[in-house]
Scaffold this active site. Structure first.
Site, PDB file in Angstrom:
ATOM      1  N   SER A 261       0.808  -1.204   0.000  1.00  0.00           N
ATOM      2  CA  SER A 261       0.000   0.000   0.000  1.00  0.00           C
ATOM      3  C   SER A 261       0.854   1.272   0.000  1.00  0.00           C
ATOM      4  O   SER A 261       1.724   1.408  -0.847  1.00  0.00           O
ATOM      5  CB  SER A 261      -0.959  -0.058   1.186  1.00  0.00           C
ATOM      6  OG  SER A 261      -2.057   0.741   0.918  1.00  0.00           O
ATOM      7  N   LYS A 265       4.228   2.094  -2.330  1.00  0.00           N
ATOM      8  CA  LYS A 265       4.614   3.277  -3.113  1.00  0.00           C
ATOM      9  C   LYS A 265       6.061   3.620  -2.758  1.00  0.00           C
ATOM     10  O   LYS A 265       6.897   3.899  -3.629  1.00  0.00           O
ATOM     11  CB  LYS A 265       3.709   4.475  -2.794  1.00  0.00           C
ATOM     12  CG  LYS A 265       2.185   4.199  -2.908  1.00  0.00           C
ATOM     13  CD  LYS A 265       1.346   5.431  -2.558  1.00  0.00           C
ATOM     14  CE  LYS A 265      -0.010   5.179  -1.932  1.00  0.00           C
ATOM     15  NZ  LYS A 265      -1.046   4.594  -2.707  1.00  0.00           N
ATOM     16  N   TRP A 352     -10.213   0.302  -4.961  1.00  0.00           N
ATOM     17  CA  TRP A 352      -9.665   1.635  -4.652  1.00  0.00           C
ATOM     18  C   TRP A 352      -8.255   1.769  -5.226  1.00  0.00           C
ATOM     19  O   TRP A 352      -7.835   2.836  -5.670  1.00  0.00           O
ATOM     20  CB  TRP A 352      -9.662   1.786  -3.124  1.00  0.00           C
ATOM     21  CG  TRP A 352      -9.155   3.076  -2.548  1.00  0.00           C
ATOM     22  CD1 TRP A 352      -8.085   3.222  -1.715  1.00  0.00           C
ATOM     23  CD2 TRP A 352      -9.703   4.400  -2.703  1.00  0.00           C
ATOM     24  NE1 TRP A 352      -7.934   4.535  -1.345  1.00  0.00           N
ATOM     25  CE2 TRP A 352      -8.915   5.287  -1.934  1.00  0.00           C
ATOM     26  CE3 TRP A 352     -10.791   4.914  -3.422  1.00  0.00           C
ATOM     27  CZ2 TRP A 352      -9.165   6.651  -1.860  1.00  0.00           C
ATOM     28  CZ3 TRP A 352     -11.038   6.293  -3.347  1.00  0.00           C
ATOM     29  CH2 TRP A 352     -10.231   7.128  -2.572  1.00  0.00           C
ATOM     30  N   HIS A 402      -7.732  -5.608   0.397  1.00  0.00           N
ATOM     31  CA  HIS A 402      -6.504  -4.843   0.531  1.00  0.00           C
ATOM     32  C   HIS A 402      -5.738  -5.349   1.754  1.00  0.00           C
ATOM     33  O   HIS A 402      -6.138  -5.081   2.890  1.00  0.00           O
ATOM     34  CB  HIS A 402      -6.910  -3.373   0.713  1.00  0.00           C
ATOM     35  CG  HIS A 402      -5.778  -2.416   0.741  1.00  0.00           C
ATOM     36  ND1 HIS A 402      -5.023  -2.137  -0.368  1.00  0.00           N
ATOM     37  CD2 HIS A 402      -5.268  -1.658   1.749  1.00  0.00           C
ATOM     38  CE1 HIS A 402      -4.100  -1.240  -0.054  1.00  0.00           C
ATOM     39  NE2 HIS A 402      -4.225  -0.935   1.222  1.00  0.00           N
TER      40      HIS A 402
HETATM   41  C1  GTR Z   1      -5.427   4.538   1.740  1.00  0.00           C
HETATM   42  C2  GTR Z   1      -4.831   5.358   0.629  1.00  0.00           C
HETATM   43  C3  GTR Z   1      -4.122   4.457  -0.318  1.00  0.00           C
HETATM   44  C4  GTR Z   1      -3.215   3.462   0.387  1.00  0.00           C
HETATM   45  C5  GTR Z   1      -3.802   2.965   1.695  1.00  0.00           C
HETATM   46  C6  GTR Z   1      -2.821   2.255   2.645  1.00  0.00           C
HETATM   47  O1  GTR Z   1      -6.202   5.257   2.595  1.00  0.00           O
HETATM   48  O2  GTR Z   1      -5.856   6.057  -0.010  1.00  0.00           O
HETATM   49  O3  GTR Z   1      -3.403   5.210  -1.267  1.00  0.00           O
HETATM   50  O4  GTR Z   1      -1.967   3.978   0.578  1.00  0.00           O
HETATM   51  O5  GTR Z   1      -4.364   3.965   2.440  1.00  0.00           O
HETATM   52  O6  GTR Z   1      -1.655   2.639   2.762  1.00  0.00           O
HETATM   53  O7  GTR Z   1      -3.288   1.325   3.308  1.00  0.00           O
END
Ligand code: GTR
Length: 421
Positions: A261, A265, A352, A402
């Site tokens: 996540s 990045k 998402w 996720h």
């Molecule tokens: C979310 C964000 C994503 C991702 C995620 C995470 O809220 O919108 O870009 O980075 O968090 O890190 O779990």
């Protein structure tokens, strides 16, 4: 009357603003877009060889992602020191060695320390290593009473017992489902992990963390072209690499940087910048990570900059609701990792993060891998769920949400054994 017209106007304006922040999850609403060709320079020169990629295209792309997306690191650091503060030769029931290393970065007479937790397989003299951040402290990745609990600020997460932004004993081992440590050790791999909050606490506050070491006199926050949170996290992965590269029991030519996540990045950006990383794994990294921004599917540039204004450079905000103005897209971030092995993974219920955009990004980065004679993703048709494609560029989409799961690690390890053995 005038009042009503005015308030109707205000409501309309608010709705329009909101519409820009409503995520699109329909493929039919993905706009048509021109994807920049990774093999054509900004001045329209064709890149035909790996050496012209390295000499012309790679530097200009790095430069763009630095100044416009993640932000530049303002200068270099003054020094770094490493101290092994704890170690054991019989961790994990005697199968592994464990070390905890305190790294201290010095800059402008200020310091910042973070702890690296390292597990190494006992039977391997120089082990390949997965290196990556954890979200809630080293002590959450496995139930090992020896792991030191960080004092750094944490996001709250009641499901694992974190309240008051403080890490405690209560969450020890509670994130072990995300870290297949026994599986790694069995396969002959080590794990190095760091709590990302020790580098820069994940909140909109630039007075603390790594950024503050680099300020010029009177500076309170990074300038527009300077690094945000992700830039800082990525940079410090390289400082962890400074340690592992000198640990005699680690094979420095086989360090694979990993992240989930937001930390995915950071892993991609670290892997793009620092060629000492032999491979990169992006788990559900989504917007600003592996996913193509120009698809505007799921999380968009405007949404990420709105919700996390401190993650990217100030300059990146220029592209809020203006993705078409971006002269790059995220497939070029992936291409910066070529020819080194790269694994991009998505989850079916993680819309998402735009799984299709993550897949296509790996597909479009393949042109650069081909230049080096490396195999990537050869078809633009997404594979079915739980049907990985594992070449130098690998991709899978699994069932579920996720997260980082046992299934993900099973694939990463299998692929890494093939790529790095
Ligand atoms: C979310 C964000 C994503 C991702 C995620 C995470 O809220 O919108 O870009 O980075 O968090 O890190 O779990």
């Amino acid at each position: 009357m005038r009042y009503y017209i005015l308030s109707a106007f205000v409501i309309l304006a608010l709705q329009t603003m909101n519409a820009q922040f409503v995520a699109n999850y329909e493929e039919s609403k993905v706009p048509e877009f021109d994807l920049p060709d990774p093999l054509t320079t900004f001045s329209k020169k064709q890149i035909l060889t790996s050496s012209s990629w390295n000499e012309l295209r790679r530097p200009e792309l790095i430069n763009f992602f630095e100044s416009q997306v993640f932000g530049k690191v303002p200068g270099t650091f003054d020094g770094i020191a490493f101290e092994v503060v704890e170690e054991s030769n019989s961790a994990l029931g005697g199968l592994a060695k464990r070390r905890q290393i305190k790294a201290t970065i010095t800059k402008n007479s200020k310091t910042l320390s973070f702890l690296i937790l390292l597990y190494l397989p006992k039977e391997v003299s120089r082990a390949p290593v997965f290196l990556g951040y954890n979200f809630h402290g080293n002590h959450t990745v496995i139930n090992d009473p020896a792991i030191i609990i960080s004092k750094a600020w944490s996001l709250n997460n009641e499901s694992i017992g974190i309240t008051n932004h403080t890490l405690t004993e209560e969450s020890r081992g509670l994130r072990s489902g995300r870290w297949a440590i026994s599986r790694m050790i069995e396969a002959g791999f080590g794990l190095a992990t760091i709590y990302y909050g020790e580098i820069d606490p994940d909140k909109n506050d630039f007075t603390d963390g790594l950024h503050s070491l680099f300020y010029t006199e009177g500076q309170k926050r990074p300038a527009k072209e300077e690094w945000g949170g992700i830039g800082a996290w990525a940079w410090a992965l390289s400082r962890a690499m400074d340690y592992v590269a000198n640990d005699k029991e680690v094979d420095k030519s086989r360090v694979i940087v990993f992240g989930h996540s937001r930390l995915g990045k950071a892993a991609l950006w670290a892997g793009a910048m620092d060629e000492r990383f032999a491979g990169v794994i992006s788990n559900d990294s989504g917007c600003g990570g592996a996913a193509l921004s120009k698809r505007k599917f799921g999380e968009t540039v405007a949404q990420i900059n709105e919700n996390f204004p401190y993650w990217f450079s100030g300059n990146f905000k220029k592209y809020n609701n203006a993705e078409e103005e971006l002269p790059v897209d995220q497939h070029e971030l992936l291409a910066l990792i070529a020819p080194r092995p790269l694994y991009v993974a998505s989850a079916k219920e993680d819309q998402w993060a735009d799984p299709k955009g993550e897949f296509l990004s790996a597909y479009y980065a393949t042109a650069v891998y081909s230049l080096f004679g490396e195999a990537g993703i050869s078809s633009n048709k997404m594979p079915g769920v739980n049907s990985p494609i594992q070449n130098t560029v690998a991709y899978h989409i699994r069932t579920g949400k996720h997260d980082v799961t046992e299934y993900d690690w099973e694939q990463y390890i299998k692929w890494a054994v093939e790529q790095f053995d």
